[in-house]
Design a protein around this motif. Structure first.
Motif, PDB file in Angstrom:
ATOM      1  N   GLU A   1      39.298  13.199  18.054  1.00  0.00           N
ATOM      2  CA  GLU A   1      39.992  12.569  19.603  1.00  0.00           C
ATOM      3  C   GLU A   1      38.770  13.162  20.629  1.00  0.00           C
TER       4      GLU A   1
ATOM      5  N   ASP B   1      35.930  11.762  20.170  1.00  0.00           N
ATOM      6  CA  ASP B   1      35.534  10.039  20.992  1.00  0.00           C
ATOM      7  C   ASP B   1      35.825  10.158  22.139  1.00  0.00           C
ATOM      8  N   ARG B   2      36.064  10.983  22.883  1.00  0.00           N
ATOM      9  CA  ARG B   2      36.529  11.431  24.656  1.00  0.00           C
ATOM     10  C   ARG B   2      34.910  11.481  25.059  1.00  0.00           C
TER      11      ARG B   2
ATOM     12  N   GLU C   1      32.721   8.500  25.293  1.00  0.00           N
ATOM     13  CA  GLU C   1      32.870   7.204  25.635  1.00  0.00           C
ATOM     14  C   GLU C   1      31.909   7.442  27.010  1.00  0.00           C
TER      15      GLU C   1
ATOM     16  N   HIS D   1      32.027  12.307  11.796  1.00  0.00           N
ATOM     17  CA  HIS D   1      32.247  11.203  12.945  1.00  0.00           C
ATOM     18  C   HIS D   1      31.387  11.618  14.036  1.00  0.00           C
TER      19      HIS D   1
ATOM     20  N   LYS E   1      28.939   8.919  15.201  1.00  0.00           N
ATOM     21  CA  LYS E   1      28.616   7.998  17.466  1.00  0.00           C
ATOM     22  C   LYS E   1      27.393   8.874  18.115  1.00  0.00           C
TER      23      LYS E   1
END
Length: 352
Positions: A43, A46-47, A50, A75, A79
């Protein structure tokens, strides 16, 4: 100046197999393996994604103590991050090197704080740690994985700076970073061991001469010594041969001194976003507030980008835009991160 996060280090764990005298997070084997489990770590990635796709350094403690490290690395790579690992080398094996290659690790950083076991092991407080670093460089070379070397110095090992640099070059490092210690974490105990202010200029002049000679062989960067970036143009004016500085893709920066909260930041084991790993103040928690909001709107980060508001000699200095002084060292010595750099002796022209 554009403030974009280009390089982010994440403290993936506070646990470590060493007990170094200068450690920022006072890592040891008694620390929790991780505060953010795999789901929360993903997470966190992912943040960040963004908002940006930076060089992303999996740091610690010792990151190789996490058995999910390569899942997180995979992961982050998916990204668009350029993923690196900062390790002391003690846990490195052929199998781990293969995992690094499989997950597209772009660079590995190793810590080498002396040219011999006597010097390095005294600094790292664990017998055999020097041999482990040397063995790690051979493993990485055999697997074709590029690595750089970080070397930290205090009074106890400053006599060995030149020899440590030579060894880093002989071992095949792509870059060598000379760290001038900032006393935070367990490092607070080494306040009396800090390189004396009187020695700083001599060391940085040595670095300048070496960097001119080694431009095409190995990238060199003094770290946590931002006044070097004031000294370079000064020394260039005095020298027949000028230093033309180049950059490394995975470098924290090449043309400015303190870049904390400007192009880099540090995220601790609990998700707190800090200007750098040596300034123990949080701008916000990435698991509670969007990273972009923290980066663009936190008062701490906005303060550090307001160069005209720096105090003392830093605020009056004509080199503030290329140097800036070490905000973490100012905080550790005076309690005010906006104060002048305490280890710089330069008097700005307007104060002369």
């Amino acid at each position: 100046m554009e403030f974009v996060p280009k390089w982010i280090a994440w403290e993936s764990t506070e646990r470590c197999n060493l007990s170094c005298i200068h450690c920022r997070c006072s890592s040891d084997m008694e620390k929790d393996l991780f505060h953010l489990d795999t789901a929360r770590a993903l997470e966190l990635v992912d943040r960040i994604a963004e908002f940006c796709t930076p060089v992303f350094v999996l740091s610690g403690g010792e990151p190789l103590m996490r058995d999910d490290l390569f899942e997180i690395a995979r992961h982050a790579d998916s990204k668009g991050f350029r993923v690196c690992i900062a390790t002391n080398g003690g846990l490195l094996t052929d199998a781990i090197c293969e995992q690094m290659k499989a997950t597209n690790i772009r660079m590995v950083s190793l810590s080498l704080d002396g040219s011999s076991a006597e010097v390095h092991d005294n600094f790292r407080q664990v017998p055999g740690s020097f041999d482990a670093v040397v063995r790690a460089t051979k493993l990485l070379k055999s697997h074709g994985i590029p690595f750089l070397i970080n070397s930290s110095f205090t009074k106890r090992n400053q006599h060995d700076i030149a020899a440590t640099f030579r060894l880093a070059k002989e071992l095949g490092a792509k870059a060598w970073y000379m760290f001038m210690i900032v006393p935070t974490g367990r490092g607070e105990d080494v306040m009396a061991e800090l390189v004396a202010k009187e020695d700083y200029n001599e060391i940085l002049r040595w670095h300048y001469e070496q960097e001119k000679q080694e431009e095409d062989a190995i990238l060199m960067r003094p770290t946590c010594a931002p006044h070097y970036y004031r000294m370079v143009p000064q020394l260039n004016r005095e020298s027949d041969t000028k230093l033309e500085r180049r950059s490394l893709t995975f470098s924290t920066g090449g043309g400015k001194g303190c870049i904390a909260a400007q192009t880099i930041c540090f995220i601790d084991a609990r998700g707190n976003v800090k200007p750098c790993s040596y300034l123990p103040l949080s701008a916000g928690n990435i698991l509670e507030t969007p990273f972009q909001t923290i980066w663009e709107e936190s008062q701490l980060f906005r303060d550090m980008r307001d160069f005209k508001s720096y105090k003392g000699r830093c605020g009056a200095c004509e080199y503030v835009n290329v140097c800036g002084g070490c905000r973490a060292r100012a905080y550790s010595v005076t309690g005010d991160y906006m104060d002048e750099e305490p280890f710089c002796d330069y008097v700005p022209l307007r104060l002369q």
